[in-house]
Each structure stands twice: as structure tokens, then as C-alpha cells.
Scaffold this active site. Sequence first.
Site, PDB file in Angstrom:
ATOM      1  N   ARG A 212     -31.206 -27.080 -21.863  1.00  0.00           N
ATOM      2  CA  ARG A 212     -30.077 -27.328 -22.776  1.00  0.00           C
ATOM      3  C   ARG A 212     -29.507 -26.018 -23.314  1.00  0.00           C
ATOM      4  O   ARG A 212     -29.112 -25.923 -24.475  1.00  0.00           O
ATOM      5  CB  ARG A 212     -30.471 -28.243 -23.934  1.00  0.00           C
TER       6      ARG A 212
ATOM      7  N   SER B 211     -29.536 -37.823 -27.364  1.00  0.00           N
ATOM      8  CA  SER B 211     -30.876 -37.461 -27.855  1.00  0.00           C
ATOM      9  C   SER B 211     -30.738 -36.575 -29.076  1.00  0.00           C
ATOM     10  O   SER B 211     -30.041 -35.555 -29.033  1.00  0.00           O
ATOM     11  CB  SER B 211     -31.643 -36.689 -26.783  1.00  0.00           C
TER      12      SER B 211
ATOM     13  N   GLU C 157     -31.173 -31.250 -30.715  1.00  0.00           N
ATOM     14  CA  GLU C 157     -30.322 -31.005 -29.546  1.00  0.00           C
ATOM     15  C   GLU C 157     -28.868 -31.179 -29.977  1.00  0.00           C
ATOM     16  O   GLU C 157     -27.958 -30.525 -29.497  1.00  0.00           O
ATOM     17  CB  GLU C 157     -30.661 -32.007 -28.428  1.00  0.00           C
TER      18      GLU C 157
HETATM   19  C1  FAD Z   1     -25.017 -42.031 -25.360  1.00  0.00           C
HETATM   20  C2  FAD Z   1     -25.213 -40.576 -25.024  1.00  0.00           C
HETATM   21  C3  FAD Z   1     -26.016 -40.224 -23.947  1.00  0.00           C
HETATM   22  C4  FAD Z   1     -26.226 -38.887 -23.624  1.00  0.00           C
HETATM   23  N1  FAD Z   1     -27.025 -38.580 -22.564  1.00  0.00           N
HETATM   24  C5  FAD Z   1     -27.234 -37.285 -22.246  1.00  0.00           C
HETATM   25  C6  FAD Z   1     -28.092 -36.927 -21.132  1.00  0.00           C
HETATM   26  O1  FAD Z   1     -28.631 -37.772 -20.434  1.00  0.00           O
HETATM   27  N2  FAD Z   1     -28.274 -35.613 -20.886  1.00  0.00           N
HETATM   28  C7  FAD Z   1     -27.686 -34.623 -21.629  1.00  0.00           C
HETATM   29  O2  FAD Z   1     -27.895 -33.438 -21.330  1.00  0.00           O
HETATM   30  N3  FAD Z   1     -26.882 -34.935 -22.675  1.00  0.00           N
HETATM   31  C8  FAD Z   1     -26.639 -36.217 -23.000  1.00  0.00           C
HETATM   32  N4  FAD Z   1     -25.823 -36.530 -24.057  1.00  0.00           N
HETATM   33  C9  FAD Z   1     -25.233 -35.446 -24.872  1.00  0.00           C
HETATM   34  C10 FAD Z   1     -23.830 -34.961 -24.420  1.00  0.00           C
HETATM   35  O3  FAD Z   1     -23.123 -36.003 -23.776  1.00  0.00           O
HETATM   36  C11 FAD Z   1     -23.915 -33.736 -23.503  1.00  0.00           C
HETATM   37  O4  FAD Z   1     -24.501 -32.641 -24.177  1.00  0.00           O
HETATM   38  C12 FAD Z   1     -22.528 -33.311 -22.978  1.00  0.00           C
HETATM   39  O5  FAD Z   1     -22.691 -32.353 -21.976  1.00  0.00           O
HETATM   40  C13 FAD Z   1     -21.632 -32.742 -24.072  1.00  0.00           C
HETATM   41  O6  FAD Z   1     -20.325 -32.648 -23.550  1.00  0.00           O
HETATM   42  P1  FAD Z   1     -19.033 -32.757 -24.496  1.00  0.00           P
HETATM   43  O7  FAD Z   1     -17.842 -32.516 -23.664  1.00  0.00           O
HETATM   44  O8  FAD Z   1     -19.060 -34.005 -25.279  1.00  0.00           O
HETATM   45  O9  FAD Z   1     -19.288 -31.494 -25.434  1.00  0.00           O
HETATM   46  P2  FAD Z   1     -19.097 -31.367 -27.041  1.00  0.00           P
HETATM   47  O10 FAD Z   1     -20.080 -32.274 -27.715  1.00  0.00           O
HETATM   48  O11 FAD Z   1     -17.669 -31.504 -27.394  1.00  0.00           O
HETATM   49  O12 FAD Z   1     -19.541 -29.862 -27.226  1.00  0.00           O
HETATM   50  C14 FAD Z   1     -20.849 -29.417 -26.903  1.00  0.00           C
HETATM   51  C15 FAD Z   1     -20.841 -27.882 -26.901  1.00  0.00           C
HETATM   52  O13 FAD Z   1     -20.057 -27.440 -25.812  1.00  0.00           O
HETATM   53  C16 FAD Z   1     -19.020 -26.560 -26.267  1.00  0.00           C
HETATM   54  N5  FAD Z   1     -17.854 -26.771 -25.373  1.00  0.00           N
HETATM   55  C17 FAD Z   1     -17.297 -27.951 -24.988  1.00  0.00           C
HETATM   56  N6  FAD Z   1     -16.310 -27.726 -24.101  1.00  0.00           N
HETATM   57  C18 FAD Z   1     -16.243 -26.369 -23.931  1.00  0.00           C
HETATM   58  C19 FAD Z   1     -15.435 -25.487 -23.143  1.00  0.00           C
HETATM   59  N7  FAD Z   1     -14.470 -25.946 -22.329  1.00  0.00           N
HETATM   60  N8  FAD Z   1     -15.654 -24.155 -23.243  1.00  0.00           N
HETATM   61  C20 FAD Z   1     -16.610 -23.653 -24.057  1.00  0.00           C
HETATM   62  N9  FAD Z   1     -17.395 -24.420 -24.827  1.00  0.00           N
HETATM   63  C21 FAD Z   1     -17.229 -25.770 -24.757  1.00  0.00           C
HETATM   64  C22 FAD Z   1     -18.778 -26.952 -27.707  1.00  0.00           C
HETATM   65  O14 FAD Z   1     -18.204 -25.872 -28.426  1.00  0.00           O
HETATM   66  C23 FAD Z   1     -20.209 -27.270 -28.144  1.00  0.00           C
HETATM   67  O15 FAD Z   1     -20.880 -26.062 -28.432  1.00  0.00           O
HETATM   68  C24 FAD Z   1     -25.600 -37.874 -24.402  1.00  0.00           C
HETATM   69  C25 FAD Z   1     -24.767 -38.221 -25.468  1.00  0.00           C
HETATM   70  C26 FAD Z   1     -24.563 -39.576 -25.788  1.00  0.00           C
HETATM   71  C27 FAD Z   1     -23.672 -39.913 -26.947  1.00  0.00           C
END
Ligand code: FAD
Length: 267
Positions: free
Chosen positions: A139, A189, A259
Site C-alpha cells: 500500500r 479496509s 490504511e
Molecule cells: C468497498 C471498498 C473496497 C475496497 N477494496 C480494496 C481492495 O481490495 N484493495 C485495495 O488496495 N484497496 C481497496 N479499497 C480502497 C481504495 O478503493 C483504493 O485504495 C483505491 O486505489 C483508491 O483509489 P481512489 O481513486 O479512490 O483514490 P483516493 O481515495 O481519491 O485517493 C487515494 C490517494 O491517492 C492520491 N491520488 C488519487 N489520484 C491521484 C492522481 N491522479 N495523482 C496523484 N495522486 C492521486 C490521493 O491524493 C490520495 O493520496 C476499497 C475501498 C472500498 C470503499
Amino acid sequence: MFCTPESVEQVRDTLRFLTKEQIPFFVLGKGSNLLVSDRGFDGVVVHLGKGFDQIRVDGNRVIARAGAGLAAIARRCLEEGLTGFEFAAGIPGSLGGAVVMNAGAYGGQMADVIKQVTAMDEAGELVSLSGEALEFGYRDSIFKRRKLIVLEVTMELAPGDRDQIAGTMQTLATLRREKQPLEYPSAGSTFKRPEGYFAGKLVMDAGLRGYRIGGARISEKHCGFIVNENHATARDVRELIEYARKEVLRQFGVELEPEVLFLGSDE
Ligand SMILES: Cc1cc2nc3c(=O)[nH]c(=O)nc-3n(C[C@H](O)[C@H](O)[C@H](O)COP(=O)(O)OP(=O)(O)OC[C@H]3O[C@@H](n4cnc5c(N)ncnc54)[C@H](O)[C@@H]3O)c2cc1C
């Protein structure tokens, strides 16, 4: 303020302006890993807008822009008969967020498929990073330490059988529905997996299954999730996270690291 640049030039102009004016900013993907303070964020939220969700395929390579959803990329991989991205189909994030977090599930992670990332730094300069330079860990990636906006990502997959790819996606989706509290809002998580343990099991063994603070609750279905059951505030969730950490440390001597990322001013 919420800003949605729609081209690389607009991202550059935005970054240059914000840097020059020394305005704090946060890059938002789909927000699926965030807990945002009840008091909001005192700065500019930059969210890649229209035009940043394109996905191209060139042989075994998938070249996608950072705003593309993981589910859409997984669907495209299935259409093209490319295997290796099935693990990400059910993660509700954008490609940019997944790169930053090195998102992973069911034995796969972004680090396994990414070949190259194009990003932009605060000065508006394009930066190309490949392989080792991305410093992937659990992560974790270089993007947690260097302020860069991910713009485009090249992934390498392998030719596969469409039926098999679809079957794997189906199986993983069923597992998620069975094990995770997808019927409630959450940020996934709550804690990282501590070495040698499972965070959800520790929280459950600490006697916190279903424990509530305000509208937030430790999921009864999976104790590794905190769900928003009834108009929870960010403060409720934050307090519940701290309480669970304290209890797990007291009872088992294990330190849980969130996380979930926190954004905004502390209450
Ligand atoms: C129901 C559920 C299930 C999930 N299952 C998993 C799983 O199985 N495995 C897992 O790893 N995660 C899981 N997650 C967590 C999450 O979906 C992941 O971490 C995902 O990759 C985050 O992506 P996001 O676009 O929503 O990022 P955000 O939550 O918007 O941001 C996360 C981070 O990324 C940065 N960021 C986003 N876009 C950019 C960009 N273009 N450039 C630079 N920085 C950026 C943000 O500044 C922040 O620091 C889950 C979440 C939920 C709600």
C-alpha cells in the site's frame, strides 16, 4: 475550491498557479480510500476531469489515463482477452489512486502490472517513472513521498482466455459480496495488514465486533471495515479508529496502522 482540469495543459496551468500562490492542494481520485474531516479541506481539491478516463490497448499493453476507473479498465482487459488485471475489477478506485496506494487484492497488486507512469510535478514538468523508480511497497509508492500528479499509466498484461478471465472476475466479485459490508458506505479496509496478523481478526478478537461510536460502526460482517451506518461524522469514524487501535494494542501488543487516508483539518 474544487478544480477539474480537462487536459494536460490545464493540469500544468493549475499546478503552476497553485505553487506560485502557495495554495495547499490535494489530488482526489474517486475518494474511495479517504476520510474527509467534517470541517473540510482548507485548500484546492484537484480532480482530473473529462478526458482523463481514456483507455488504449496496444498488444499486451494497456495505456490508460489516471482518471479511468479500475472496473472500466478490467472490463476492457476482458474484452481484449488480457489477463492479469482481474484482481482490480472490484476495487472502487481510479487508476491514479490505485497507483499511489499500490492497491491490491486476492494475490494481485498494481506493482505487478505497471511498467511506466507519466506524472507531473508541482512546477508543471512532466516526469516519466518506470520500474524500481516507483518504489512500490505494501500500500505504498513513491507518490506518497513526492508530490506528483499521476496522468497516464502503462500496464503490461498477458494474453488469456476470455471465459477464464470472466470466471475469475465473477468469483472475486462473489467473494467480495459475501465477505465485505458493501451494503454500507465505507473507505474499504480501515487498517493495513500487520505482519503475521489480520487486522479484522485482531479487532474482532478484541471484542469490538459491531462496536459503535455515533453513526459509525465496526462492521459485524467484517471487522476490518468501519461502516457509516447512520449519518456518521468523520469524527465518529476517527474516534472509532483510535479506540480500536488502543484496544488492539492493549490486548495483543500489535500496533494497527490506518490504511484509510485522512484529509482536512483536525477537529
Ligand atoms: C468497498 C471498498 C473496497 C475496497 N477494496 C480494496 C481492495 O481490495 N484493495 C485495495 O488496495 N484497496 C481497496 N479499497 C480502497 C481504495 O478503493 C483504493 O485504495 C483505491 O486505489 C483508491 O483509489 P481512489 O481513486 O479512490 O483514490 P483516493 O481515495 O481519491 O485517493 C487515494 C490517494 O491517492 C492520491 N491520488 C488519487 N489520484 C491521484 C492522481 N491522479 N495523482 C496523484 N495522486 C492521486 C490521493 O491524493 C490520495 O493520496 C476499497 C475501498 C472500498 C470503499
